[in-house]
Scaffold this motif. Structure first.
Motif, PDB file in Angstrom:
ATOM      1  N   PHE A 277      -3.801 -10.685  -4.499  1.00 34.10           N
ATOM      2  CA  PHE A 277      -3.401 -11.382  -3.014  1.00 34.10           C
ATOM      3  C   PHE A 277      -3.048 -10.505  -1.959  1.00 34.10           C
ATOM      4  N   ASN A 278      -2.524  -9.187  -2.484  1.00 34.12           N
ATOM      5  CA  ASN A 278      -2.115  -8.071  -1.555  1.00 34.12           C
ATOM      6  C   ASN A 278      -3.408  -7.470  -0.690  1.00 34.12           C
ATOM      7  N   GLY A 279      -4.529  -7.493  -1.725  1.00 32.39           N
ATOM      8  CA  GLY A 279      -5.710  -6.844  -1.029  1.00 32.39           C
ATOM      9  C   GLY A 279      -6.496  -7.860  -0.015  1.00 32.39           C
ATOM     10  N   TYR A 280      -6.078  -9.173  -0.094  1.00 31.90           N
ATOM     11  CA  TYR A 280      -6.522 -10.150   0.889  1.00 31.90           C
ATOM     12  C   TYR A 280      -5.483 -10.028   2.010  1.00 31.90           C
ATOM     13  N   HIS A 281      -4.481  -9.211   2.074  1.00 23.99           N
ATOM     14  CA  HIS A 281      -3.277  -9.374   3.165  1.00 23.99           C
ATOM     15  C   HIS A 281      -2.545 -10.508   3.130  1.00 23.99           C
ATOM     16  N   ALA A 282      -2.425 -11.180   1.874  1.00 26.34           N
ATOM     17  CA  ALA A 282      -1.478 -12.063   1.731  1.00 26.34           C
ATOM     18  C   ALA A 282      -0.283 -11.854   0.809  1.00 26.34           C
ATOM     19  N   TYR A 283       0.940 -12.385   1.162  1.00 26.71           N
ATOM     20  CA  TYR A 283       1.985 -11.903   0.629  1.00 26.71           C
ATOM     21  C   TYR A 283       3.174 -13.259   0.434  1.00 26.71           C
ATOM     22  N   PRO A 284       2.699 -13.529  -0.774  1.00 28.45           N
ATOM     23  CA  PRO A 284       3.164 -14.902  -1.421  1.00 28.45           C
ATOM     24  C   PRO A 284       4.675 -14.755  -1.643  1.00 28.45           C
ATOM     25  N   GLY A 285       5.336 -15.715  -1.268  1.00 33.77           N
ATOM     26  CA  GLY A 285       6.832 -15.808  -1.580  1.00 33.77           C
ATOM     27  C   GLY A 285       7.660 -14.944  -0.579  1.00 33.77           C
TER      28      GLY A 285
END
Length: 596
Positions: A277-285
């Motif tokens: 997720f972080n590799g896609y620049h997504a930061y869940p939660g």
């Protein structure tokens, strides 16, 4: 559960900067499963966090400070007339006392009495499972001990009800230079979480935010065998995952391998999709700044949808274990042991648990693994999210609790003296004088009895700047001043000498190992910190757990193809209407106050 051998190795890995034990996760879930000492700490059992720097306490006497928040005279030494100082805590079934000792009378308490003139008295001790409830009752009654560990919500309640001491002046005058340096190694972010309207209302239970960084672990022998590129970009990573799935990397002639390891908790610290997720620049939660400077929830941003779409395609292509959503770490690790998987995301201790049980057999390393930084989906470096899914840890800081001092305490400065002493003892190589704060005659777990326990914020990350060079040069003098580096170096020497059980330390300490990469993250500003570090808002307390459960369930269904990717957009609307919009408003109200 992790084996006793690997549990011991975990203790070594957590040494010095000391992961919270839940982050070291020696169980198959991500909850707080660690043993807790009488002081209620969740820190693990290693002492000596980083090389000593700064001044130590002065060996002088002083009179008790006045109550009602009057600034005491500067003097960090021993009380001429000993004082009683009350605390509370939780029992630990794994803590074995020397003969004649107990939670109320033990050599650690004796040491504080002898060196500081502080007689530590337990107001109550309860089983760890009952601790939070007992604290809530104590808060409700207003009958506080001098010192008590609380969580962020409890701290908020105590401050709002004017029950805790404003430590601003006490800390400024009594904290040693060594303590002030130790507590602000992260630039002051963790200390700031204990401030309300600029006033220091508690001592944060510090820990390293950097230890929750994500790394990519890959079977290097499979890369070489299949002539695949190193996964330095997302395109390369997807190519590797496909190759590990379709090109029979173990050479058994069967289509039985999977490109990526995953277990049922998709945001867990190890064997999850967190790093992807972080590799896609997504930061869940977590809470992210949008283009307007407002805070928005990371789990519902477009980048998250893109990552979920990619995972759905991987799952459909057979690149992910089709039963991952039913498995824990141990079951998923069986794929590694059976040569059916060779790529995983996780925190730096992943090579301490769970991987070793699959990789090291009969004192032989049977698989060649390599560690990589997170690959990015574009030309912007991937940032590694700090604090994801870490139980009571405040996302983005590493803090996992607070020590508060009762407003009625006659000697609030005693808490700072205890803090000074713990840091001074824990930042040097062990000596007979310092070890009595950590060990009994028959137990290495006496550290749990310290009334205040704080952990280094940057010891592991800093060690990553010198340890790999020392290992490469085979020169222990290069880490002679580092407690962390020296401990790992000794493990590596044993590994060189034929002790394959120290493979985990080798993977951490070697050039291009996880600490090397952690240091690279630090020096290149690749740690991503949550923008919200406050106590849970009212709507979070009442509704976030339900929303989190819905999120996990839906996103797992999207990954496995049981729900279409379009349901992501439906969830965004549902999330907002079921409390998310109100949470967002509360978070931004908090954020606006921080700018003032």
């Amino acid at each position: 559960m992790v084996s006793k051998k690997n549990a011991n190795k975990l203790a070594i890995f957590c040494m010095a900067s000391a992961l919270v034990l839940s982050a070291c996760s020696a169980s198959d879930d991500s909850g707080n499963n660690g043993s807790n000492g009488g002081n209620g700490s969740e820190a693990n059992g290693a002492n000596n966090q980083t090389a000593a720097n700064g001044a130590t306490n002065e060996a002088a006497s002083d009179a008790p400070a006045n109550a009602a928040n009057e600034a005491p005279a500067v003097n960090a030494g021993k009380y001429e007339t000993p004082i009683d100082f009350t605390i509370v805590g939780q029992s630990d079934p794994n803590l074995k006392f020397d003969e004649g000792q107990s939670y109320d009378k033990n050599s650690v308490y004796d040491a504080y009495g002898e060196e500081l003139g502080i007689n530590i008295k337990n107001k109550w001790i309860v089983d760890s499972k009952q601790y939070d409830d007992k604290v809530n009752l104590t808060v409700a009654s207003g009958d506080l001990p001098d010192l008590m560990k609380v969580n962020a919500t409890q701290l908020q309640q105590l401050v709002e009800n004017d029950l805790v001491y404003d430590l601003t002046d006490v800390y400024d005058q009594y904290a040693s230079e060594n303590t002030k340096k130790f507590m602000t190694a992260d630039g002051g972010a963790e200390l700031n979480t204990a401030k309300f309207d600029g006033k220091l209302m508690a001592i944060p239970v510090t820990d390293s935010p950097y230890n929750s960084a994500q790394f990519l672990f890959v079977r290097k022998d499979w890369l070489t065998k299949l002539n695949l590129p190193e996964p330095t970009t997302m395109d390369n990573l997807l190519q590797v995952i496909e190759g590990f799935t379709k090109n029979d990397p173990d050479g058994n002639g069967k289509n039985d391998s999977y490109g990526i390891i995953a277990q049922k908790e998709i945001y867990n610290q190890a064997f999850s999709f967190a790093g992807l997720f972080n590799g896609y620049h997504a930061y869940p939660g977590a809470w992210v700044k949008d283009a307007s400077g407002k805070l928005v929830y990371g789990s519902i941003q477009p980048e998250m949808k893109t990552a979920l779409q990619a995972l759905q395609e991987m799952y459909k292509a057979g690149e992910i274990d089709p039963e991952f959503f039913t498995k824990d770490h141990t079951k998923e690790n069986e794929l590694v042991a059976n040569n059916q998987a060779g790529l995983a995301f996780g925190q730096f201790w992943t090579t301490s648990w769970p991987l070793p049980s699959a990789v090291v057999k009969d004192n032989k390393v049977t698989q060649e693994w390599e560690v990589y930084p997170l690959p990015s989906v574009d030309d912007q470096p991937a940032m590694t999210q700090i604090g994801m899914n870490s139980g009571n840890i405040i996302v983005g800081t590493g803090v996992n609790g607070y020590y508060v001092v009762s407003k009625e305490s006659k000697n609030p400065e005693a808490a700072i003296k205890l803090l000074n002493k713990f840091i001074d003892v824990d930042t040097v190589f062990p000596t007979p004088e310092t070890e009595r704060f950590h060990k009994g005659k028959t137990s290495d777990a006496y550290w749990k009895l310290n009334p205040i326990i704080v952990m280094s914020q940057d010891a592991q990350a800093r060690a990553g700047g010198q340890l790999p060079k020392a290992v490469e040069a085979k020169d222990p003098s290069m880490v002679a001043d580092s407690v962390v580096g020296s401990a790992y170096y000794k493990d590596v020497e044993a590994y060189w000498g034929g002790n394959a059980g120290n493979w985990s330390s080798w993977m951490v300490a070697k050039p291009h190992g996880s600490l090397d990469i952690m240091n690279q993250y630090l020096t290149s500003n690749r740690f991503w910190f949550d923008s919200f570090t406050g106590a849970p808002t009212p709507t979070m307390v009442s509704k976030k757990s339900v929303l989190d459960q819905k999120e996990q369930e839906l996103y797992t269904k999207i990954i496995t193809g049981k729900a279409p990717i379009g349901d992501f957009d439906k969830f965004v609307g549902e999330w907002s209407s079921l409390g998310g919009e109100q949470m967002t408003q509360e978070v931004n109200d908090w954020y606006a106050k921080q700018a003032k």
